[in-house]
Scaffold this motif. Sequence first.
Motif, PDB file in Angstrom:
ATOM      1  N   PRO A 113       0.835  -1.199   0.000  1.00 46.38           N
ATOM      2  CA  PRO A 113       0.000   0.000   0.000  1.00 46.38           C
ATOM      3  C   PRO A 113       0.875   1.257   0.000  1.00 46.38           C
ATOM      4  CG  PRO A 113       0.032  -0.985   2.180  1.00 46.38           C
ATOM      5  CD  PRO A 113       0.856  -1.877   1.291  1.00 46.38           C
ATOM      6  N   VAL A 114       0.328   2.332  -0.482  1.00 47.08           N
ATOM      7  CA  VAL A 114       1.075   3.589  -0.578  1.00 47.08           C
ATOM      8  C   VAL A 114       0.366   4.676   0.218  1.00 47.08           C
ATOM      9  CG1 VAL A 114       1.756   5.452  -2.155  1.00 47.08           C
ATOM     10  CG2 VAL A 114       2.084   3.067  -2.832  1.00 47.08           C
ATOM     11  N   HIS A 115       1.122   5.357   1.039  1.00 47.42           N
ATOM     12  CA  HIS A 115       0.600   6.556   1.698  1.00 47.42           C
ATOM     13  C   HIS A 115       1.064   7.761   0.887  1.00 47.42           C
ATOM     14  CE1 HIS A 115      -0.663   9.192   5.033  1.00 47.42           C
ATOM     15  NE2 HIS A 115       0.334   9.940   4.588  1.00 47.42           N
ATOM     16  N   ARG A 116       0.093   8.532   0.389  1.00 47.22           N
ATOM     17  CA  ARG A 116       0.467   9.717  -0.397  1.00 47.22           C
ATOM     18  C   ARG A 116       0.612  10.929   0.510  1.00 47.22           C
ATOM     19  NH1 ARG A 116      -3.952   8.802  -5.220  1.00 47.22           N
ATOM     20  NH2 ARG A 116      -2.704   7.302  -6.391  1.00 47.22           N
ATOM     21  N   VAL A 117       1.773  11.570   0.418  1.00 47.11           N
ATOM     22  CA  VAL A 117       1.988  12.836   1.114  1.00 47.11           C
ATOM     23  C   VAL A 117       1.798  13.925   0.060  1.00 47.11           C
ATOM     24  CG1 VAL A 117       3.647  14.263   2.374  1.00 47.11           C
ATOM     25  CG2 VAL A 117       3.661  11.765   2.665  1.00 47.11           C
ATOM     26  N   LEU A 118       0.712  14.686   0.182  1.00 47.98           N
ATOM     27  CA  LEU A 118       0.401  15.668  -0.862  1.00 47.98           C
ATOM     28  C   LEU A 118       0.933  17.044  -0.473  1.00 47.98           C
ATOM     29  CD1 LEU A 118      -3.277  14.694  -1.799  1.00 47.98           C
ATOM     30  CD2 LEU A 118      -1.142  13.960  -2.883  1.00 47.98           C
ATOM     31  N   LEU A 119       1.870  17.555  -1.258  1.00 43.27           N
ATOM     32  CA  LEU A 119       2.354  18.918  -1.032  1.00 43.27           C
ATOM     33  C   LEU A 119       1.324  19.897  -1.595  1.00 43.27           C
ATOM     34  CD1 LEU A 119       6.166  18.538  -1.815  1.00 43.27           C
ATOM     35  CD2 LEU A 119       4.885  17.997   0.257  1.00 43.27           C
ATOM     36  N   ASP A 120       1.415  21.145  -1.087  1.00 43.56           N
ATOM     37  CA  ASP A 120       0.355  22.116  -1.338  1.00 43.56           C
ATOM     38  C   ASP A 120       0.814  23.197  -2.325  1.00 43.56           C
ATOM     39  OD1 ASP A 120      -1.790  23.756  -1.195  1.00 43.56           O
ATOM     40  OD2 ASP A 120      -1.753  24.010   0.991  1.00 43.56           O
ATOM     41  N   ALA A 121       0.019  23.400  -3.351  1.00 45.13           N
ATOM     42  CA  ALA A 121       0.348  24.459  -4.323  1.00 45.13           C
ATOM     43  C   ALA A 121       0.399  25.820  -3.650  1.00 45.13           C
ATOM     44  CB  ALA A 121      -0.680  24.463  -5.451  1.00 45.13           C
ATOM     45  N   ALA A 122      -0.413  25.993  -2.602  1.00 42.49           N
ATOM     46  CA  ALA A 122      -0.534  27.314  -1.968  1.00 42.49           C
ATOM     47  C   ALA A 122       0.800  27.795  -1.391  1.00 42.49           C
ATOM     48  CB  ALA A 122      -1.594  27.280  -0.868  1.00 42.49           C
ATOM     49  N   ASP A 123       1.662  26.851  -0.959  1.00 40.65           N
ATOM     50  CA  ASP A 123       2.970  27.289  -0.454  1.00 40.65           C
ATOM     51  C   ASP A 123       4.100  26.846  -1.378  1.00 40.65           C
ATOM     52  OD1 ASP A 123       3.292  24.627   0.072  1.00 40.65           O
ATOM     53  OD2 ASP A 123       3.164  24.806   2.236  1.00 40.65           O
ATOM     54  N   GLY A 124       3.777  26.774  -2.663  1.00 36.32           N
ATOM     55  CA  GLY A 124       4.820  26.472  -3.657  1.00 36.32           C
ATOM     56  C   GLY A 124       5.334  25.052  -3.569  1.00 36.32           C
ATOM     57  N   PHE A 125       4.469  24.111  -3.137  1.00 41.98           N
ATOM     58  CA  PHE A 125       4.830  22.686  -3.034  1.00 41.98           C
ATOM     59  C   PHE A 125       6.064  22.486  -2.147  1.00 41.98           C
ATOM     60  CE2 PHE A 125       2.554  23.009  -7.119  1.00 41.98           C
ATOM     61  CZ  PHE A 125       1.527  22.109  -6.877  1.00 41.98           C
ATOM     62  N   THR A 126       6.093  23.219  -1.031  1.00 40.87           N
ATOM     63  CA  THR A 126       7.196  23.103  -0.069  1.00 40.87           C
ATOM     64  C   THR A 126       7.118  21.763   0.665  1.00 40.87           C
ATOM     65  OG1 THR A 126       7.232  25.485   0.232  1.00 40.87           O
ATOM     66  CG2 THR A 126       8.226  24.173   1.993  1.00 40.87           C
ATOM     67  N   LEU A 127       8.267  21.114   0.787  1.00 43.51           N
ATOM     68  CA  LEU A 127       8.333  19.833   1.496  1.00 43.51           C
ATOM     69  C   LEU A 127       8.432  20.080   2.993  1.00 43.51           C
ATOM     70  CD1 LEU A 127       8.679  16.742   1.487  1.00 43.51           C
ATOM     71  CD2 LEU A 127      11.128  17.116   1.066  1.00 43.51           C
ATOM     72  N   LYS A 128       7.482  19.501   3.732  1.00 42.96           N
ATOM     73  CA  LYS A 128       7.520  19.623   5.198  1.00 42.96           C
ATOM     74  C   LYS A 128       7.739  18.223   5.770  1.00 42.96           C
ATOM     75  CE  LYS A 128       4.347  23.550   5.165  1.00 42.96           C
ATOM     76  NZ  LYS A 128       3.536  23.346   3.950  1.00 42.96           N
ATOM     77  N   PRO A 129       8.922  17.971   6.301  1.00 45.37           N
ATOM     78  CA  PRO A 129       9.245  16.607   6.764  1.00 45.37           C
ATOM     79  C   PRO A 129       8.207  16.029   7.720  1.00 45.37           C
ATOM     80  CG  PRO A 129      11.207  17.966   6.762  1.00 45.37           C
ATOM     81  CD  PRO A 129      10.059  18.893   6.442  1.00 45.37           C
ATOM     82  N   ASP A 130       7.587  16.864   8.543  1.00 47.25           N
ATOM     83  CA  ASP A 130       6.611  16.350   9.510  1.00 47.25           C
ATOM     84  C   ASP A 130       5.396  15.728   8.845  1.00 47.25           C
ATOM     85  OD1 ASP A 130       8.298  17.282  11.372  1.00 47.25           O
ATOM     86  OD2 ASP A 130       7.075  19.007  12.000  1.00 47.25           O
TER      87      ASP A 130
END
Length: 340
Positions: A113-130
């Motif tokens: 199974p895959v857990h998708r971590v979706l980055l947000d366009a609103a903050d420029g697809f910034t990666l947040k490790p948490d």
Amino acid sequence: MVDGDYDLLHHGDREVGEGLVDLAVNVRLPEPPEWLRQELAACLSGLAAYPDVGCAIEAIAARHGREAADVLPTAGAAEAFTLLATAAGARRVAVVHPQFTEPEAAVRAAGLPVHRVLLDAADGFTLKPDAVPAEADLVFVGNPTNPTSVLHPAETLRRLCAPGRLLVVDEAFLDAVPGEPESLAAHRLPGVAVIRSLTKTWGIAGLRAGYVLAEPDVIARLRAVQPPWSVSTPAAVAMVACSGARALAEAEELARVAERDLGTLVAGLRRLGVEVAGTPRAPFVLVRIPGAARVRESLREAGYAVRRGDTFPGLDGDWLRIAVRSELSGFLAALREHVG
Ligand SMILES: Cc1ncc(COP(=O)(O)O)c(C=O)c1O
């Protein structure tokens, strides 16, 4: 495979067509450079023998300042995804999206199974490790990321490292960014695997040449499940040729040209009032245009193929990906007819 709403196996090559300017596929050169074609032609008389990737391993190790034991040549980055999905021993996989869909497809094909971590366009697809679940033991992230063109800081990527986890950074496009900033390729980092591809910069998608850089125990596990001789003699020859000083200098020059062309494209798009995602660093840009599906069709009629965005988890029908090319004034003129 169509997963939910997303066709994970859709790629830009399905969008190109007779007579269309190809802005859908991100392979930059229309054909391999002459010096590389000569190297490839010269190896054909040796094809009776089974391939030996020893020289390729040595050349790749020297190129990145790594040990030979850290290197596994693969039949493109795509094979690396499958090897990692099947042999990393993972049980909880997280894929940071939007990104190239083959890692997720490979994990699903491996029955995980895959857990998708979706980055947000609103903050420029910034990666947040948490945002990545603590229990994920295999994490895929692209850098720079296809399709967002965002380059994540190496420091942020390092914060994704955790005991018992393998972080896979797909750097398939990093040689297209001048100076290869934010790369994790040059050091043996515990729990980190870096994937590279020769496809994009050298115009050799059809050859299948890529590799993994990781700790020796990870490389050994991947090698154990890799089909015998999956990297052909011509692919190994390309790996040696493209790892040399002359090729690296040429790649750097190509990356500088791409960066200049990227700036021109982004400025042109902004002049048209088109929303450009994040801070693009790779040789493609992601744009949001209301009614993009219709715009994409109109652009096809005008002779330009751009890549739909709605097959990437986390994006919808308002997104398009546009490849950077040196001459895009005609494209921008065609786009002007359909936006605003
Ligand atoms: C981000 C990314 N990684 C990997 C690949 C596949 O590379 P290869 O041709 O080396 O399998 C692609 C192809 O489009 C890609 O976009």
